[in-house]
Design an enzyme around this catalytic site. Structure first.
Site, short mmCIF file in Angstrom:
data_model
loop_
_atom_site.label_atom_id
_atom_site.label_comp_id
_atom_site.label_asym_id
_atom_site.label_seq_id
_atom_site.Cartn_x
_atom_site.Cartn_y
_atom_site.Cartn_z
N PRO A 88 0.61 -1.15 -0.01
CG PRO A 88 -0.46 -1.31 2.00
CD PRO A 88 0.59 -2.05 1.16
CD GLU A 115 1.00 -6.63 10.89
OE1 GLU A 115 1.38 -7.51 11.18
OE2 GLU A 115 -0.21 -6.42 11.14
NE ARG A 153 -8.19 -5.67 -20.55
CZ ARG A 153 -9.01 -5.86 -20.98
NH1 ARG A 153 -9.55 -7.30 -20.78
NH2 ARG A 153 -9.86 -5.13 -21.91
CG ASP A 168 -9.75 -1.60 -22.79
OD1 ASP A 168 -10.52 -2.20 -23.40
OD2 ASP A 168 -9.20 -2.31 -21.93
CL1 6GU Z 1 -0.08 -3.78 -3.42
N1 6GU Z 1 -0.91 -4.43 -0.90
C1 6GU Z 1 -1.79 -4.30 0.15
N2 6GU Z 1 -1.31 -5.18 1.12
N3 6GU Z 1 -2.69 -3.63 0.24
C2 6GU Z 1 -3.01 -2.76 -0.73
C3 6GU Z 1 -2.32 -2.84 -2.06
C4 6GU Z 1 -1.41 -3.57 -1.97
N4 6GU Z 1 -2.65 -1.82 -2.94
C5 6GU Z 1 -3.60 -1.25 -2.47
N5 6GU Z 1 -3.89 -1.73 -1.11
#
Ligand code: 6GU
Length: 254
Positions: A88, A115, A153, A168
């Site tokens: 994230p 984590e 794609r 697209d």
């Molecule tokens: Cl790439 N990994 C995780 N654990 N959560 C996420 C993500 C990735 N992208 C958005 N949320």
């Protein structure tokens, strides 16, 4: 194109990879997906892949040794291809990044869990970090599938259409017009007459205007970058005028 995916949960990839477009892409030899279980590269008796964080605090951290061992034994040390960590904290994945990656011969994807991942993996193994949006998933596996699908794609021949993803909505810079199929009437809801008219010129114009309308309503930011004809601009101007007139009407009532 070859994808090497490093994960603690290789099984979750199979059902999606064995479905529809990605299954056909593999059968045609357009993509190869190699799944590697990071746990197989842990050398201790219990194949441990995580440990407590130095400095304390909750949660577990993915250990560096099994991840380095997995990636380097498959791709060499250092790997010749980009090595992506799904997290994230990464840069948000989009259409442009997908198109760029589709130029590569090989892409390595590491799926983070727990984590987090020991920082030395980020610093000394990973070349890019990607996220798929502003929310937290339990691991990078779903994100890796998103990246794999979107990149595939763009490869010639993966879609039935040899032009690939160029049709697209994000390629066109506009959202898609509404789609309908039979029956012409369902629960009293009719398909727009123009689509049944057989008049291809009128149909094309209607679709273009619907795409413009939808983009203007939902993603006005996309209109700034889209390639628009004189007719498109005139149509948008009429939309703006109509909206201005409606707003004036609301104000008059107050
Ligand atoms: Cl790439 N990994 C995780 N654990 N959560 C996420 C993500 C990735 N992208 C958005 N949320």
């Amino acid at each position: 194109m070859r994808f090497d995916i490093f994960t603690l949960f290789p099984d979750v990839f199979q059902p999606y990879l064995q479905t529809s477009i990605l299954q056909r892409a593999q059968q045609k030899g357009l993509i190869e997906v190699h799944l590697h279980n990071i746990r197989d590269y842990a050398t201790d008796k219990h194949h441990i892949t995580d440990d407590e964080p130095y400095g304390g605090g909750g949660g577990m951290v993915m250990k560096p040794e099994p991840i380095f061992a997995a990636v380097e034994s498959v791709l060499g040390a250092p790997p010749a291809c980009p090595v992506i960590l799904l997290t994230p904290q990464g840069k948000t994945f989009n259409h442009q990044i997908a198109r760029q990656y589709a130029q590569l011969e090989t892409l390595a994807l590491i799926c983070g869990r727990y984590e987090g991942v020991d920082e030395r993996v980020r610093e000394h193994l990973v070349t890019d970090e990607l996220s798929i949006g502003d929310y937290v998933l339990s691991g990078g596996e779903l994100a890796a599938l998103v990246v794999l699908d979107a990149v595939s794609r763009f490869l010639p021949g993966v879609l039935g259409d040899p032009d690939g993803a160029v049709d697209d909505s994000y390629a066109l810079g506009l959202l898609e017009y509404p789609h309908y199929t039979r029956p012409a009437e369902f629960r009293g809801w009719r398909v727009p007459d123009v689509l049944l008219s057989g008049d291809h010129g009128r149909i094309a114009r209607w679709r273009r205007e619907q795409a413009l309308l939808r983009t203007w309503q939902r993603r006005p930011d996309l209109l700034e970058k889209a390639t628009l004809s004189k007719e498109d601009k005139a149509f948008l101007e009429r939309l703006r005028q109509t909206q201005a007139t409606l707003r004036q009407g609301e104000n008059d009532e107050i």
